[in-house]
Design a protein around this motif. Structure first.
Motif, PDB file in Angstrom:
ATOM      1  N   PRO A  48      36.119  35.685  35.127  1.00  0.00           N
ATOM      2  CA  PRO A  48      35.285  36.010  36.212  1.00  0.00           C
ATOM      3  C   PRO A  48      34.776  34.945  37.333  1.00  0.00           C
ATOM      4  CG  PRO A  48      34.431  37.196  34.296  1.00  0.00           C
ATOM      5  CD  PRO A  48      35.527  35.910  33.941  1.00  0.00           C
ATOM      6  N   TYR A  49      34.744  33.723  37.010  1.00  0.00           N
ATOM      7  CA  TYR A  49      34.563  32.694  37.836  1.00  0.00           C
ATOM      8  C   TYR A  49      35.820  32.403  38.843  1.00  0.00           C
ATOM      9  CZ  TYR A  49      30.157  31.395  35.356  1.00  0.00           C
ATOM     10  OH  TYR A  49      29.088  31.347  35.099  1.00  0.00           O
ATOM     11  N   LEU A  50      37.030  32.408  38.188  1.00  0.00           N
ATOM     12  CA  LEU A  50      38.056  32.191  38.793  1.00  0.00           C
ATOM     13  C   LEU A  50      38.365  33.012  39.992  1.00  0.00           C
ATOM     14  CD1 LEU A  50      40.629  31.264  35.980  1.00  0.00           C
ATOM     15  CD2 LEU A  50      39.315  29.704  37.489  1.00  0.00           C
ATOM     16  N   ARG A  51      37.828  34.278  40.007  1.00  0.00           N
ATOM     17  CA  ARG A  51      38.111  35.242  41.058  1.00  0.00           C
ATOM     18  C   ARG A  51      36.939  35.063  42.045  1.00  0.00           C
ATOM     19  NH1 ARG A  51      35.364  39.721  40.655  1.00  0.00           N
ATOM     20  NH2 ARG A  51      36.882  41.080  41.774  1.00  0.00           N
ATOM     21  N   ASN A  52      36.061  34.536  41.810  1.00  0.00           N
ATOM     22  CA  ASN A  52      34.708  34.411  42.646  1.00  0.00           C
ATOM     23  C   ASN A  52      34.793  33.411  43.823  1.00  0.00           C
ATOM     24  OD1 ASN A  52      32.145  33.931  43.729  1.00  0.00           O
ATOM     25  ND2 ASN A  52      31.270  34.974  42.068  1.00  0.00           N
ATOM     26  N   ARG A  53      34.817  33.440  44.977  1.00  0.00           N
ATOM     27  CA  ARG A  53      34.987  32.803  45.937  1.00  0.00           C
ATOM     28  C   ARG A  53      34.032  31.494  46.157  1.00  0.00           C
ATOM     29  NH1 ARG A  53      33.596  37.649  49.322  1.00  0.00           N
ATOM     30  NH2 ARG A  53      31.345  37.530  49.695  1.00  0.00           N
ATOM     31  N   TYR A  54      33.011  31.910  45.704  1.00  0.00           N
ATOM     32  CA  TYR A  54      31.944  30.881  45.593  1.00  0.00           C
ATOM     33  C   TYR A  54      32.114  29.767  44.683  1.00  0.00           C
ATOM     34  CZ  TYR A  54      29.253  34.218  48.238  1.00  0.00           C
ATOM     35  OH  TYR A  54      28.902  35.021  49.116  1.00  0.00           O
ATOM     36  N   SER A  86      46.276  31.454  39.320  1.00  0.00           N
ATOM     37  CA  SER A  86      45.022  31.594  38.206  1.00  0.00           C
ATOM     38  C   SER A  86      44.069  32.831  38.878  1.00  0.00           C
ATOM     39  CB  SER A  86      44.285  30.374  38.049  1.00  0.00           C
ATOM     40  OG  SER A  86      43.608  29.915  39.113  1.00  0.00           O
ATOM     41  N   ILE A  87      43.671  32.747  40.041  1.00  0.00           N
ATOM     42  CA  ILE A  87      43.115  33.879  40.630  1.00  0.00           C
ATOM     43  C   ILE A  87      43.430  35.399  40.477  1.00  0.00           C
ATOM     44  CG2 ILE A  87      42.091  34.715  42.947  1.00  0.00           C
ATOM     45  CD1 ILE A  87      42.019  31.581  43.629  1.00  0.00           C
ATOM     46  N   CYS A  88      45.015  35.438  40.540  1.00  0.00           N
ATOM     47  CA  CYS A  88      45.797  36.562  40.276  1.00  0.00           C
ATOM     48  C   CYS A  88      45.558  37.137  38.946  1.00  0.00           C
ATOM     49  CB  CYS A  88      47.043  36.332  40.830  1.00  0.00           C
ATOM     50  SG  CYS A  88      47.368  36.256  42.691  1.00  0.00           S
ATOM     51  N   LEU A  89      45.641  36.116  38.129  1.00  0.00           N
ATOM     52  CA  LEU A  89      45.790  36.427  36.674  1.00  0.00           C
ATOM     53  C   LEU A  89      44.280  37.003  36.179  1.00  0.00           C
ATOM     54  CD1 LEU A  89      46.950  36.470  33.692  1.00  0.00           C
ATOM     55  CD2 LEU A  89      46.246  34.335  33.443  1.00  0.00           C
ATOM     56  N   ALA A  90      43.209  36.264  36.988  1.00  0.00           N
ATOM     57  CA  ALA A  90      41.895  36.913  36.733  1.00  0.00           C
ATOM     58  C   ALA A  90      41.550  38.251  37.211  1.00  0.00           C
ATOM     59  CB  ALA A  90      41.026  35.626  37.210  1.00  0.00           C
ATOM     60  N   GLN A  91      42.299  38.406  38.488  1.00  0.00           N
ATOM     61  CA  GLN A  91      42.112  39.843  38.622  1.00  0.00           C
ATOM     62  C   GLN A  91      42.602  40.846  37.970  1.00  0.00           C
ATOM     63  OE1 GLN A  91      39.698  39.693  41.151  1.00  0.00           O
ATOM     64  NE2 GLN A  91      40.873  40.692  42.776  1.00  0.00           N
ATOM     65  N   VAL A  92      43.475  40.552  37.162  1.00  0.00           N
ATOM     66  CA  VAL A  92      44.174  41.596  36.148  1.00  0.00           C
ATOM     67  C   VAL A  92      43.394  41.397  35.154  1.00  0.00           C
ATOM     68  CG1 VAL A  92      46.251  42.230  34.857  1.00  0.00           C
ATOM     69  CG2 VAL A  92      46.460  41.482  36.983  1.00  0.00           C
ATOM     70  N   TYR A  93      43.162  40.318  34.522  1.00  0.00           N
ATOM     71  CA  TYR A  93      42.324  40.070  33.230  1.00  0.00           C
ATOM     72  C   TYR A  93      40.933  40.759  33.257  1.00  0.00           C
ATOM     73  CZ  TYR A  93      40.200  38.178  29.114  1.00  0.00           C
ATOM     74  OH  TYR A  93      39.708  37.748  27.754  1.00  0.00           O
ATOM     75  N   ASP A 128      49.983  45.044  41.720  1.00  0.00           N
ATOM     76  CA  ASP A 128      49.094  44.725  43.006  1.00  0.00           C
ATOM     77  C   ASP A 128      49.099  43.218  43.303  1.00  0.00           C
ATOM     78  OD1 ASP A 128      48.640  47.506  42.602  1.00  0.00           O
ATOM     79  OD2 ASP A 128      46.606  46.805  41.445  1.00  0.00           O
ATOM     80  N   VAL A 129      48.947  42.320  42.329  1.00  0.00           N
ATOM     81  CA  VAL A 129      49.000  41.009  42.513  1.00  0.00           C
ATOM     82  C   VAL A 129      50.372  40.287  42.890  1.00  0.00           C
ATOM     83  CG1 VAL A 129      46.653  40.638  41.349  1.00  0.00           C
ATOM     84  CG2 VAL A 129      48.889  40.230  40.037  1.00  0.00           C
ATOM     85  N   HIS A 158      42.974  39.599  47.296  1.00  0.00           N
ATOM     86  CA  HIS A 158      42.651  38.237  46.629  1.00  0.00           C
ATOM     87  C   HIS A 158      43.917  37.544  46.416  1.00  0.00           C
ATOM     88  CE1 HIS A 158      38.213  39.054  45.506  1.00  0.00           C
ATOM     89  NE2 HIS A 158      38.184  37.812  45.130  1.00  0.00           N
ATOM     90  N   ALA A 159      44.932  38.180  45.954  1.00  0.00           N
ATOM     91  CA  ALA A 159      46.243  37.520  45.906  1.00  0.00           C
ATOM     92  C   ALA A 159      47.087  37.148  47.155  1.00  0.00           C
ATOM     93  CB  ALA A 159      47.176  38.459  45.128  1.00  0.00           C
ATOM     94  N   THR A 160      46.747  38.199  47.925  1.00  0.00           N
ATOM     95  CA  THR A 160      47.533  37.962  49.381  1.00  0.00           C
ATOM     96  C   THR A 160      47.012  36.660  50.088  1.00  0.00           C
ATOM     97  OG1 THR A 160      47.604  40.351  49.633  1.00  0.00           O
ATOM     98  CG2 THR A 160      48.146  39.019  51.706  1.00  0.00           C
ATOM     99  N   ASN A 161      45.545  36.668  50.127  1.00  0.00           N
ATOM    100  CA  ASN A 161      44.846  35.951  50.767  1.00  0.00           C
ATOM    101  C   ASN A 161      45.088  34.088  50.231  1.00  0.00           C
ATOM    102  OD1 ASN A 161      43.687  37.582  52.427  1.00  0.00           O
ATOM    103  ND2 ASN A 161      41.723  37.509  51.423  1.00  0.00           N
TER     104      ASN A 161
END
Length: 193
Positions: A30-36, A146-153, A161-162, A114-117
């Motif tokens: 959840p942290y890996l996909r968070n922009r902050y 890592s962000i893409c994997l987090a989105q699926v996880y 999608d990712v 997220h993945a695109t950006n």
């Protein structure tokens, strides 16, 4: 053909969402996909580019923002409304079988913005700096992956999608990097430096 792809996408989704399930991933993903979470990295990029490259560092930062804006616009405003694919956590055919680890969100799933950006920014950085620092490629793409994997996880995107978002982001990042380098080298050539 499309049905087989969707079935494979669902199988891969469950392999990641449930098959990789463990306490460490439950905590970190959840942290890996968070922009902050990535703010220190973004701040480092601003300081590093501005301090080491002066005017061209600021222009490079402007191009990173442009890359992000183009990726976000094409993914969220053009492609997503055209396909209207539900997120896994909103898909009634599978949502009772999956593990949702964050809030689901109401937007569509395909492609992952997220993945695109993030792949757009990664590709821009690789295209711009690879000739100077070869190590930037594995670092930038590992960051985006890592962000893409987090989105699926966490349960908010399917693997397709990712993957599609990553491809779209790479195309946009390559385009903006090429434009940036063309402008930079043309100015240097004309000024004689």
């Amino acid at each position: 053909m499309l049905e087989s792809l969707i079935q494979f996408d669902h199988q891969l989704f469950f392999a990641i969402n449930k098959g990789l399930s463990n306490p460490f991933f439950d905590w970190i993903m959840p942290y890996l996909r968070n922009r902050y979470f990535w703010m220190p990295l973004y701040l480092f990029l601003v300081v590093f580019l501005a301090r080491n490259y002066g005017k061209w560092g600021w222009i490079c930062l402007l191009f990173i923002v442009l890359t992000f804006g183009l990726c976000d616009f094409f993914s969220a405003s053009i492609v997503k409304p055209a396909f209207e694919r539900l997120r896994p956590c909103n898909d009634i055919s599978i949502k009772d079988e999956m593990i949702l680890r964050v809030g689901c969100g109401s937007g569509f799933s395909f492609p992952s913005t997220h993945a695109t950006n993030h792949f757009g920014i990664a590709m821009f950085l690789v295209g711009t700096f690879y000739s100077r620092w070869k190590w930037i490629a594995p670092l930038a793409f590992l960051w985006a992956f890592s962000i893409c994997l987090a989105q699926v996880y966490v349960g908010v995107h399917f693997p397709v999608d990712v993957t599609t978002g990553a491809i779209l982001g790479c195309l946009i990042g390559y385009l903006t990097s090429t434009i940036f380098l063309t402008i930079k080298f043309e100015k240097q050539w004309k000024s004689g430096s």
